[in-house]
Design a protein around this motif. Structure first.
Motif, PDB file in Angstrom:
ATOM      1  N   SER A 341      40.826  48.380  38.047  1.00  0.00           N
ATOM      2  CA  SER A 341      40.553  47.863  36.838  1.00  0.00           C
ATOM      3  C   SER A 341      40.807  47.043  36.382  1.00  0.00           C
ATOM      4  O   SER A 341      41.373  46.414  35.797  1.00  0.00           O
ATOM      5  CB  SER A 341      40.203  48.591  35.991  1.00  0.00           C
ATOM      6  OG  SER A 341      41.752  49.684  35.977  1.00  0.00           O
ATOM      7  N   GLN A 345      43.264  43.275  40.441  1.00  0.00           N
ATOM      8  CA  GLN A 345      41.981  42.710  41.324  1.00  0.00           C
ATOM      9  C   GLN A 345      40.992  42.788  41.256  1.00  0.00           C
ATOM     10  O   GLN A 345      39.891  42.390  41.373  1.00  0.00           O
ATOM     11  CB  GLN A 345      42.009  44.987  41.202  1.00  0.00           C
ATOM     12  CG  GLN A 345      42.726  45.412  41.921  1.00  0.00           C
ATOM     13  CD  GLN A 345      43.371  45.413  43.324  1.00  0.00           C
ATOM     14  OE1 GLN A 345      42.946  45.226  44.358  1.00  0.00           O
ATOM     15  NE2 GLN A 345      44.314  45.084  43.731  1.00  0.00           N
ATOM     16  N   ASN A 346      41.257  41.810  39.874  1.00  0.00           N
ATOM     17  CA  ASN A 346      40.412  41.266  38.930  1.00  0.00           C
ATOM     18  C   ASN A 346      40.371  39.467  38.585  1.00  0.00           C
ATOM     19  O   ASN A 346      40.347  39.458  37.562  1.00  0.00           O
ATOM     20  CB  ASN A 346      39.510  42.122  37.576  1.00  0.00           C
ATOM     21  CG  ASN A 346      38.892  42.919  38.869  1.00  0.00           C
ATOM     22  OD1 ASN A 346      37.725  43.164  38.437  1.00  0.00           O
ATOM     23  ND2 ASN A 346      39.767  44.144  38.528  1.00  0.00           N
ATOM     24  N   GLN A 384      34.886  38.046  33.599  1.00  0.00           N
ATOM     25  CA  GLN A 384      35.957  39.008  32.908  1.00  0.00           C
ATOM     26  C   GLN A 384      34.707  40.434  32.893  1.00  0.00           C
ATOM     27  O   GLN A 384      34.750  41.133  34.061  1.00  0.00           O
ATOM     28  CB  GLN A 384      36.368  38.945  31.065  1.00  0.00           C
ATOM     29  CG  GLN A 384      37.330  37.503  31.161  1.00  0.00           C
ATOM     30  CD  GLN A 384      37.846  37.448  29.718  1.00  0.00           C
ATOM     31  OE1 GLN A 384      36.266  37.053  29.074  1.00  0.00           O
ATOM     32  NE2 GLN A 384      38.176  37.797  29.172  1.00  0.00           N
ATOM     33  N   PRO A 387      32.343  40.847  36.076  1.00  0.00           N
ATOM     34  CA  PRO A 387      33.045  40.529  38.205  1.00  0.00           C
ATOM     35  C   PRO A 387      34.192  42.606  37.396  1.00  0.00           C
ATOM     36  O   PRO A 387      33.753  43.157  38.807  1.00  0.00           O
ATOM     37  CB  PRO A 387      33.991  39.565  38.203  1.00  0.00           C
ATOM     38  CG  PRO A 387      33.630  38.488  36.681  1.00  0.00           C
ATOM     39  CD  PRO A 387      32.822  38.897  36.165  1.00  0.00           C
ATOM     40  N   ILE A 388      34.502  42.226  36.623  1.00  0.00           N
ATOM     41  CA  ILE A 388      35.139  43.739  36.593  1.00  0.00           C
ATOM     42  C   ILE A 388      34.262  45.130  37.430  1.00  0.00           C
ATOM     43  O   ILE A 388      34.580  45.585  37.549  1.00  0.00           O
ATOM     44  CB  ILE A 388      36.223  43.927  35.477  1.00  0.00           C
ATOM     45  CG1 ILE A 388      37.120  42.599  35.489  1.00  0.00           C
ATOM     46  CG2 ILE A 388      36.747  45.222  34.667  1.00  0.00           C
ATOM     47  CD1 ILE A 388      37.961  42.847  34.295  1.00  0.00           C
ATOM     48  N   ASN A 391      32.668  45.021  40.068  1.00  0.00           N
ATOM     49  CA  ASN A 391      34.051  46.222  41.118  1.00  0.00           C
ATOM     50  C   ASN A 391      34.146  47.343  40.943  1.00  0.00           C
ATOM     51  O   ASN A 391      34.040  48.486  42.117  1.00  0.00           O
ATOM     52  CB  ASN A 391      35.337  45.369  40.880  1.00  0.00           C
ATOM     53  CG  ASN A 391      36.559  45.820  41.673  1.00  0.00           C
ATOM     54  OD1 ASN A 391      36.374  46.331  43.082  1.00  0.00           O
ATOM     55  ND2 ASN A 391      37.376  45.637  41.241  1.00  0.00           N
TER      56      ASN A 391
END
Lengths: 428, 428
Positions: A341, A345-346, A384, A387-388, A391
């Motif tokens: 998170s 990584q995002n 935001q 995609p987070i 993942n």
């Protein structure tokens, strides 16, 4: 639009006085006798007085960067078969009532003021004598307000739907229930007194009678994020601190970058607004509670007590994702929640989270129906939340212990100008 | 048994420290690196610090005459297929954990204290750093603990069932749901912080795993009664003050007469205990909110603002049921709630009420699932709750706006002696 409004709470003796001030006269006029209602209400009926009062009118709606209050009542509404003018009237009525209630006043004029004792009261009364208790009321518009499921442009605004107000995609392992998802309109009521938050939702629902009906609603009892640096980090029902790395109102540059909508994409009416994603996340806490401390901490990537990243330090130390331990294994696992998170990584994406713990009784297997009602504000869900969450949904070790059962997205317009209404930039 | 224990709250810096005090050592020992958990927890993570700490051990259980806290988590349990010895062990485990949690401590020893990092923690953690917040934990035994529905005497106590622990009769208009009613055991957790009350029920449920399962549970967010004279009268979701005429702890003669069980009827083990009746009462608040103020006040028999009886005066004035107005009609109607529930109309019977407002989301018609979770303590339900409720169920004008959907009765044993357990007078 450069500064987030984090209004200083004003100390206040304001309470919901006066609602019944003239009712006694009505009683006497009706010959009911000596029951004159002197109405000397104390300033508060709660042991936990909270004197914060936040403005309703302003550049941004309150309830976003406002210091996260302790309690939540959130409601999603479906609009009835009404006209555009009637919808605008509803929004005007809601704003007027919200402007009063957030200042600790009653929701509307009282029937008996004009001697009309045979009308229902314009305020339901259960917050009488209670202070504003930091109440904020925040309105949002769902995708279906712009275009109904059958494609109908009910209110003539289909062309003004912001590109950022997307329908959320299906995420792996989603177990969404329709009855806990979506909605044409939403209201987030936050307060430090649950009776005040419930009073707000109840009165706004009453005002909407015949025009909009509750689709789903959620009470939350413990905030799971801090939105200012002065607030201590609370704990979620996994027993871990939650929101350590949340966006804080003081970081105005980050707030501008990540929270406030630009009004681009042809939706200038959203400038100064934000996009709200809510997710009802059931936690299988009975399973979690029988999981070793080692596993719990590995899943999160932080220690349970201090909340320090597993790479070392204290709660607010930056996690070092490259740090390794015995045998070269990363100290923070590849599938740890804190890693997946993290903005690194995002693509730098962050969220302003404002979630709450919930317990809705129990299921018929005797397990607590408990979890996290996740709320996040952002500039654009496409860059935001989506995609987070994609993942996380694919990789997060925490997925074994959670289940997403409700989901919604709303465009939260900018604040109303003094005397105006929320939504005026769209409908005005 | 002469004095009700209303212990003065002690100011306290107690928090749930130390739970993870040695966990850091475990981490180091496991070579996970520098993540030493220094555990410098602040005294509270809540803006609403409440420093009250009530004793667990004593003549009576706390949570009865204790000043009514603001929040509730109540759970009813069914006992699994266990032996009498195992039941006793559960009660001992529960008392030990309750004695700790009510003092602001963790629920049990922590796995990693002895280096056992592979065990689940003995406390779930979400109340870490929070003060005791006035937590009381009160245990009760339902009729089915003494004799199962099929007549089995599972625990060898059928002969010790108190005569006062009757199965409640059917009351007119009852719409009880089995899933919201009854139970072998109950726990009432009250606190001024909902996270602390939820933490208590969750950990006691965790401790009971395999021995007792939650049958139903209820969160309440606003107390609807005062139990001491110092407390202001709160409001229920009808918007009216509730509990004006409630038994107050200071009236020790009334408490002795009406609240504490005598231990007669062959149930000496209940001396100093009490009988708890709970009723989940759904309010049709949308209908109520569209009812005139005149009708609302006539139903209650009191004014909405001040809470004065319709016969005149102020909140604490005694109602005058003989007072008449125009045309000789009684000022307080024959079917008014205040008249029918008054001790004068019920052979002097009173109840110590400790109810809470609830909102459990909404139903599928978009109406708030809201109402009053009624809790009352008494010396003998046969002489108190049952005749009062029979009178109300038959005649109360309020019945048009409420629906009883859940019901339970429990024998609440006396308090445990220091180091003992609740129920020792029955099982010891």
């Amino acid at each position: 639009m450069s500064d987030p409004t984090t209004p200083a709470p004003t100390s206040s003796g304001i309470s919901r006085r006066g609602l019944f001030g003239l009712a006694g006269a009505g009683v006497v006029g009706l010959g009911v006798g000596a029951a004159v209602d002197r109405f000397a209400l104390p300033a508060t009926a709660s042991a936990q007085e909270n004197t914060a009062v936040y403005p309703f009118f302003g550049e941004h709606q309150s309830g976003i960067v406002t210091p996260a209050q302790d309690r939540l009542h959130f409601a999603s509404y479906d609009v009835a078969d009404i006209s555009r003018d009637e919808l605008v009237e509803l929004l005007q009525d809601w704003s007027a009532a919200a402007a009063l209630m957030t200042q600790g006043e009653q929701a509307g004029k009282f029937g008996a003021v004009n001697g009309n004792y045979d009308a229902p009261p314009d305020d339901t009364g259960e917050a009488l004598g209670l202070p504003a208790s930091g109440l904020t009321i925040t309105f949002g518009f769902g995708p279906t307000l712009f275009q109904a499921a059958d494609g109908t442009d009910r209110f003539g605004i289909a062309g003004r739907r912001p590109a950022a107000l997307v329908d959320l995609p299906h995420f792996p392992a989603d177990m969404l229930q329709d009855a806990l998802s979506g909605g044409d309109l939403c209201i987030q009521a936050c307060s430090d007194d649950p009776q005040v938050a419930v009073h707000a939702i109840r009165n706004l629902s009453r005002i909407a009678f015949g025009r909009a009906n509750i689709r789903w609603s959620q009470l939350g009892f413990g905030r799971t994020s801090s939105t200012t640096k002065a607030q201590q980090t609370p704990r979620n029902l996994f027993g871990f601190k939650d929101g350590t790395a949340n966006i804080k109102a003081e970081d105005t540059g980050v707030v501008d970058d990540q929270v406030w909508a630009s009004g681009g994409d042809g939706a200038a009416w959203m400038a100064g607004g934000s996009y709200l994603v809510s997710r009802k996340i059931r936690m299988t806490i009975e399973t979690w509670d029988r999981t070793s401390l080692r596993e719990q901490e590995a899943v999160i990537g932080r220690t349970k007590g201090e909340g320090a990243p597993y790479s070392g330090g204290t709660e607010f130390s930056e996690p070092d994702f490259s740090a390794t331990g015995q045998g070269g294994a990363p100290l923070i696992a590849q599938d740890a929640h804190v890693r997946l998170s993290h903005p690194d990584q995002n693509s730098g994406a962050q969220l302003l989270r404002r979630g709450y713990n919930f317990v809705d009784g129990n299921d018929d297997l005797g397990r607590l129906n408990a979890g996290l009602f996740f709320i996040a504000y952002q500039r654009d869900p496409r860059e935001q939340f989506i995609p987070i969450q994609m993942n996380l949904a694919k990789n997060d070790a925490m997925n074994e212990y959670i289940r997403h059962v409700g989901s919604a997205v709303f465009a939260v317009p900018p604040g109303a100008r003094q005397g105006g209404y929320v939504g005026e930039t769209l409908f005005g």
